[in-house]
Write an enzyme that holds these catalytic residues in place. Structure first.
Site, short mmCIF file in Angstrom:
data_model
loop_
_atom_site.label_atom_id
_atom_site.label_comp_id
_atom_site.label_asym_id
_atom_site.label_seq_id
_atom_site.Cartn_x
_atom_site.Cartn_y
_atom_site.Cartn_z
N LEU A 51 75.51 67.91 -4.17
CA LEU A 51 75.69 68.43 -2.81
C LEU A 51 76.97 69.23 -2.64
CD1 LEU A 51 74.61 65.21 -0.87
CD2 LEU A 51 73.22 67.23 -1.37
N GLY A 52 77.96 68.93 -3.44
CA GLY A 52 79.23 69.65 -3.29
C GLY A 52 80.29 69.11 -4.20
N GLY A 104 84.74 68.67 -4.49
CA GLY A 104 86.05 68.77 -3.85
C GLY A 104 87.14 68.44 -4.84
N PHE A 147 88.72 65.69 -5.34
CA PHE A 147 88.65 64.39 -5.97
C PHE A 147 87.40 64.17 -6.83
CE2 PHE A 147 91.55 63.82 -2.42
CZ PHE A 147 92.56 63.07 -3.00
N GLY A 148 86.39 65.02 -6.68
CA GLY A 148 85.19 64.82 -7.49
C GLY A 148 83.98 65.54 -6.92
N VAL A 159 79.73 65.14 -5.32
CA VAL A 159 78.81 64.29 -4.58
C VAL A 159 77.38 64.64 -4.99
CG1 VAL A 159 77.96 63.58 -2.31
CG2 VAL A 159 80.39 64.10 -2.63
N ASP A 192 92.88 62.19 7.57
CA ASP A 192 92.38 63.45 7.01
C ASP A 192 91.20 63.98 7.82
OD1 ASP A 192 92.44 65.57 5.20
OD2 ASP A 192 91.04 64.61 3.81
#
Length: 358
Positions: free
Chosen positions: A30-31, A33, A35-36, A38, A147
């Site tokens: 799905l995407g 970022g 940090f990792g 998904v 955040d």
């Protein structure tokens, strides 16, 4: 990271079986970022879709922190408080993987899809109400999100439940009592003044970012309010970065550095002229002149959310009573808000507390 992504794509069933005795199939990613990544997965036995957050190995400490925060969130009803539901978590080698309920798209993607065209006031009202409920839920468990931004607010299902949203990503969340003065947190564009200046921090910094998010949904662009006051910055750890102490009329005062002074002090080039909106400017942004009363109420709510002094900033419970909501209560509409106000904002009871594996 690519190795574990390949393993999960090609052999996720075995990986998941070892941890939870479940059979899942990866459908797509799905995407990605900082940090990792998904992945969207489907459990074979129940046909349930889940979103698996796969953290990079170097962020395993962040993964543990997020699981700790999600454990706190599990003490309240995530649906009731407009927070993402964590289903489970597991490890694969040095990677932490966290399973969440599947959601639709972020407000950031939603706004991009409509070319950042501002939302209508009734749509903003519906989103604002839910974000306040989320803040109330976090306050009830003494948790600061830290955040909040458009990327971390997800539409649940825009087709079947228009503008129903949930707050996601607790990777930077902290217990209020654990936040140290001077902590650097929040995305720069959404950062509260007390964070910038090194003042004591608590859950009120999240209210600032919610206000900024609502202003963006209203204007369609990033805004920087010009309304401010200086009397709260004198004890900030970072005050000296932006202000200079001088004496006027036998009194010691702090003055905001000019761009030239700041450039000399910090060695950073500062633009002389900035584009920003004052609250007065925002009044003229809305297209429907028949909604002037609602615009005034909304701007007043923004002023109280974006109050520079956190001691004067509006709280969730106070915001629920604001005329922006009471003049036209956003009760159950299109399935978005299914519970009355007093039920939605009630403190969690033993009956609603539950333990999950997160």
């Amino acid at each position: 990271m690519e190795a574990v992504v390949g393993v999960i794509r090609d052999n996720f069933k075995k990986l998941w079986d070892r941890q939870s005795n479940l059979e899942d199939i990866v459908e797509k990613f799905l995407g990605e970022g900082t940090f990792g990544k998904v992945a969207k997965c489907r459990e074979v036995a129940t046909n349930q879709e889940v979103a698996i957050k796969i953290l990079k190995s170097k962020y395993k400490d962040a993964g543990r922190d997020e699981i700790q925060a999600l454990t706190e969130v599990s003490k309240i009803d995530a649906d009731q408080y407009c927070l993402v539901k964590c289903i489970d978590w597991f490890r694969y080698k040095s990677h932490i993987c966290i399973a969440f309920e599947i959601l639709d798209k972020s407000l950031d993607d939603f706004m991009s899809d409509r070319d950042d065209r501002p939302l209508d006031l009734h749509e903003i009202r519906t989103i604002a109400w839910q974000l306040l409920i989320a803040l109330q839920g976090l306050k009830n468990i003494n948790l600061v999100h830290g955040d909040i931004k458009l990327d971390n607010i997800m539409l649940v299902n825009q087709v079947s439940e228009p503008f129903r949203v949930k707050l996601i990503d607790f990777g930077l969340a902290q217990k209020t009592s654990h936040i140290q003065t001077g902590s650097r947190m929040q995305n720069l564009l959404f950062r509260a003044p007390e964070v910038m200046l090194g003042l004591p921090l608590d859950e009120r910094l999240d209210m600032w970012t919610v206000g900024y998010v609502l202003a963006m949904l209203y204007a369609g662009i990033y805004i920087h309010p010009q309304d401010s006051e200086y009397n709260i910055i004198r004890q900030g750890l970072f005050t000296h970065k932006f202000f200079t102490q001088t004496e006027e009329n036998s009194k010691v005062v702090w003055k905001l550095d000019t761009p030239e002074q700041h450039s000399k002090k910090r060695g950073e080039r500062v633009e002389e002229h900035l584009d920003y909106f004052s609250f007065d400017d925002l009044r003229d942004v809305y297209y429907d002149m028949t909604k002037r009363d609602e615009v005034e109420q909304f701007i007043d709510l923004l002023k109280r959310m974006l109050e520079v002094d956190p001691n004067k900033r509006i709280s969730p419970s106070e915001a629920f009573e604001h005329p922006f909501f009471t003049m036209k209560s956003p009760n159950k509409t299109n399935g978005v808000l299914a519970t009355e106000t007093n039920q939605m904002v009630a403190a969690p009871t033993n009956a609603t507390q539950k333990r999950i594996k997160c």
